[in-house]
Design a protein around this motif. Structure first.
Motif, short mmCIF file in Angstrom:
data_model
loop_
_atom_site.label_atom_id
_atom_site.label_comp_id
_atom_site.label_asym_id
_atom_site.label_seq_id
_atom_site.Cartn_x
_atom_site.Cartn_y
_atom_site.Cartn_z
N GLY A 174 8.95 3.31 -1.50
CA GLY A 174 8.04 3.18 -2.64
C GLY A 174 7.20 1.91 -2.57
N VAL A 175 7.80 0.79 -2.15
CA VAL A 175 7.06 -0.47 -2.03
C VAL A 175 5.98 -0.35 -0.95
N VAL A 176 6.35 0.26 0.18
CA VAL A 176 5.37 0.45 1.26
C VAL A 176 4.21 1.32 0.78
N LEU A 177 4.53 2.41 0.08
CA LEU A 177 3.48 3.30 -0.42
C LEU A 177 2.60 2.61 -1.46
N ALA A 178 3.19 1.68 -2.22
CA ALA A 178 2.40 0.94 -3.22
C ALA A 178 1.28 0.16 -2.54
N PHE A 179 1.57 -0.47 -1.41
CA PHE A 179 0.54 -1.22 -0.69
C PHE A 179 -0.45 -0.28 0.00
N ILE A 180 0.03 0.87 0.47
CA ILE A 180 -0.87 1.82 1.11
C ILE A 180 -1.83 2.43 0.10
N ARG A 181 -1.33 2.72 -1.10
CA ARG A 181 -2.17 3.34 -2.12
C ARG A 181 -3.30 2.42 -2.56
N ARG A 182 -3.05 1.13 -2.56
CA ARG A 182 -4.09 0.18 -2.99
C ARG A 182 -3.92 -1.12 -2.19
N PRO A 183 -4.49 -1.18 -1.00
CA PRO A 183 -4.33 -2.37 -0.16
C PRO A 183 -4.85 -3.65 -0.81
N LYS A 184 -5.83 -3.53 -1.71
CA LYS A 184 -6.40 -4.71 -2.34
C LYS A 184 -5.42 -5.43 -3.26
N VAL A 185 -4.28 -4.79 -3.52
CA VAL A 185 -3.31 -5.42 -4.41
C VAL A 185 -2.80 -6.73 -3.83
N VAL A 186 -2.90 -6.88 -2.51
CA VAL A 186 -2.47 -8.12 -1.87
C VAL A 186 -3.24 -9.31 -2.41
N HIS A 187 -4.52 -9.13 -2.68
CA HIS A 187 -5.37 -10.22 -3.16
C HIS A 187 -5.10 -10.55 -4.63
N GLU A 188 -4.39 -9.69 -5.33
CA GLU A 188 -4.11 -9.93 -6.75
C GLU A 188 -2.79 -10.66 -6.97
N ILE A 189 -2.09 -10.91 -5.88
CA ILE A 189 -0.80 -11.60 -5.98
C ILE A 189 -1.02 -13.10 -6.06
N LYS A 190 -0.41 -13.73 -7.03
CA LYS A 190 -0.47 -15.18 -7.20
C LYS A 190 0.95 -15.74 -7.08
N PHE A 191 1.11 -16.70 -6.19
CA PHE A 191 2.43 -17.25 -5.94
C PHE A 191 2.75 -18.34 -6.97
N LEU B 187 6.65 -14.75 -7.36
CA LEU B 187 5.49 -13.94 -7.70
C LEU B 187 5.13 -13.97 -9.18
N GLY B 188 6.09 -14.24 -10.04
CA GLY B 188 5.81 -14.28 -11.47
C GLY B 188 5.32 -12.94 -11.98
N SER B 189 4.41 -12.98 -12.95
CA SER B 189 3.90 -11.76 -13.56
C SER B 189 2.95 -10.99 -12.67
N SER B 190 2.49 -11.61 -11.56
CA SER B 190 1.60 -10.89 -10.66
C SER B 190 2.31 -9.74 -9.95
N LEU B 191 3.64 -9.73 -10.00
CA LEU B 191 4.40 -8.62 -9.42
C LEU B 191 4.04 -7.30 -10.10
#
Length: 483
Positions: free
Chosen positions: A262-279, A389-393
């Motif tokens: 499911g985690v892998v598919l989450a990134f595949i479904r929307r690759p741009k989500v990587v840029h929305e992650i704030k550490f 990751l905080g709330s950006s998760l």
């Protein structure tokens, strides 16, 4: 030469030193015993099994927390940090996969009422926790546990399990808008969150886990019963290729594999989500609650939540724990106190009100959780994710296939519902099914509980009359017996 007696001061000094040594020895013995118990509670029975079991509660946890984060701006990072701490502590204390779940009635009210915001949620959690703490400390919770019949508790468990299962089927069958708790139409057959994917994952879990404990003794170890049958059938003691394949398949951590998928598919479904992650962790601050918000939180949150917390989070969990872990002894007092303390700490800082839950325990047990290490490991993962990751998760979880969450929730619900299979007498089965039906139709565990207690008392009174109708009691007493 006369023997001189030692001075009185020296005798008193020696006595004090002896008492101090004994006290130190007692303290050291207690500390050593506590350490050994803690160590025993956090020992992995099987690494893969405990890791797999930790996934058994996510089908309930993720949808509720994600919906509140997106719809009511719940602080996900703070919630993960505190829930992670709760998970680790409860695992260390109880030594079983004791779940930590969001309070469902409070969450349901928050999702259905736009005016029920974070301050009201926290007020409801604080007040619920305070009441549960008082009930635990005073012994009233333990008294309730002793007085409530098992058939009524089983009815609550069966209703909750079937409710989970029905919700899971909706998750699988229909597309969901979790923040609004609405279905968006039928789910397509194919795709990264399609029906075919969910059905394949469901069949995969059935193949690996079977129907339950009778066929499975832990997914990280070899199937002892299957292996024993294989060895008995092999006169020369050689395992066949089929037996080795079965052993490998039955050892797979099914829930963990599906979660990773499911985690892998989450990134595949929307690759741009990587840029929305704030550490980095989310900002943490004390929630300000007005007098009006305290009132709304109590009326709309605490009052509906209390019956569910008492019945499903404490009493039902104690009953289920005694069934699943006969060697472990828990009291309703201890569970009530831990739930109370959890909600008197984290909620002040914006963490979601939490409790234990029979459904979560059943789900984690279903997938292999057997010790406190299961939830302790889950707690560490939540704590780290909350810090890193905080709330950006929430951006990642929002892309997680809901159909896969439905599959995990389905098995947790079925496992909880199956706890009612020990109702063997006609009267017990009748009470259990009545409680279940009323709880499901009325959408209220409190209503089901009340009706179940009334029915139980009536059946008990009927038994005292030797199953004779009430209309004939006085006639039978006044009529002399014929020789």
């Amino acid at each position: 030469m006369a023997t001189q007696n030692p001075p009185v001061a020296d005798i008193e000094t020696a006595q004090i030193s002896s008492q101090t040594a004994q006290a130190g020895s007692t303290t050291g013995s207690w500390a050593n015993g506590a350490f050994q118990k803690l160590k025993s509670n956090l020992v992995f029975r099987s690494k893969w099994a405990e890791l797999n079991g930790a996934m058994g509660d996510l089908g309930t946890f993720i949808p509720i927390i994600l919906a509140l984060t997106l719809a009511r701006d719940l602080n996900l990072g703070t919630t993960l940090i505190f829930v992670g701490i709760y998970n680790f502590i409860t695992g260390a204390i109880y030594g079983v996969p004791m779940p930590v779940q969001p309070m469902k009635s409070i969450a349901a009210e928050a999702l259905s009422d736009t005016n029920f915001g974070v301050p009201e949620i926290m007020a409801a959690g604080i007040l619920t926790g305070g009441i549960l703490l008082v009930l635990g400390v005073t012994g009233l919770m333990q008294l309730a546990y002793r007085l409530i019949p098992l058939s009524v508790v089983r009815g609550i468990q069966l209703a909750q399990g079937l409710s989970f299962a029905l919700t899971a089927v909706k998750y699988v069958k229909q597309k969901q808008n979790l923040p609004k708790s609405k279905a968006l139409g039928d789910r397509p057959w194919f795709g990264l969150d399609g029906l075919v994917l969910a059905i394949v994952c469901l069949c995969f879990i059935v193949i690996v886990n079977g129907a339950g404990e009778n066929l499975r003794r832990g997914c990280g170890a070899a199937r002892e019963g299957s292996d024993q049958r294989d060895e008995d059938g092999d006169v020369e003691g050689r395992k066949s290729k089929t037996a080795r394949v079965r052993k490998i398949i039955f050892s797979l951590p099914s829930a963990f594999i599906i979660f990773v998928l499911g985690v892998v598919l989450a990134f595949i479904r929307r690759p741009k989500v990587v840029h929305e992650i704030k550490f980095g962790p989310s900002s943490m601050e004390v929630v300000k609650i007005s007098r009006h918000q305290w009132k709304r939180g109590f009326i709309k949150g605490t009052i509906p939540q209390l019956p569910l917390s008492i019945l499903n989070s404490v009493i039902a969990v104690v009953k289920l724990s005694s069934d699943l872990f006969p060697g472990k002894e828990f009291t309703a007092t201890s569970l009530s106190v831990t739930v109370g303390l959890m909600n008197l700490v984290g909620t002040w800082f914006g963490a979601m009100p939490c409790c234990h839950g029979a459904g979560g325990l059943a789900g984690q047990y279903k997938f292999g959780g057997r010790s406190g290490a299961c939830v302790a490991l889950l707690g560490v993962a939540k704590f780290v994710l909350g810090l890193v990751l905080g709330s950006s998760l929430a951006h990642i979880l929002n892309q997680f296939p809901v159909g896969l969450l439905g599959v995990l929730l389905l098995f947790a619900g079925i496992e909880l519902a199956m706890a009612a299979r020990d109702m063997n007498t006609l009267e017990d089965a009748f009470v259990t099914l009545m409680v279940t039906a009323i709880s499901l139709v009325g959408s209220s565990a409190a209503l089901g509980f009340l009706c179940g207690m009334i029915i139980f008392v009536i059946l008990s009174l009927r038994g005292w009359t030797k199953d004779k109708p009430f209309s004939t009691i006085w006639t039978d007493r006044s009529t002399p017996e014929q020789p």
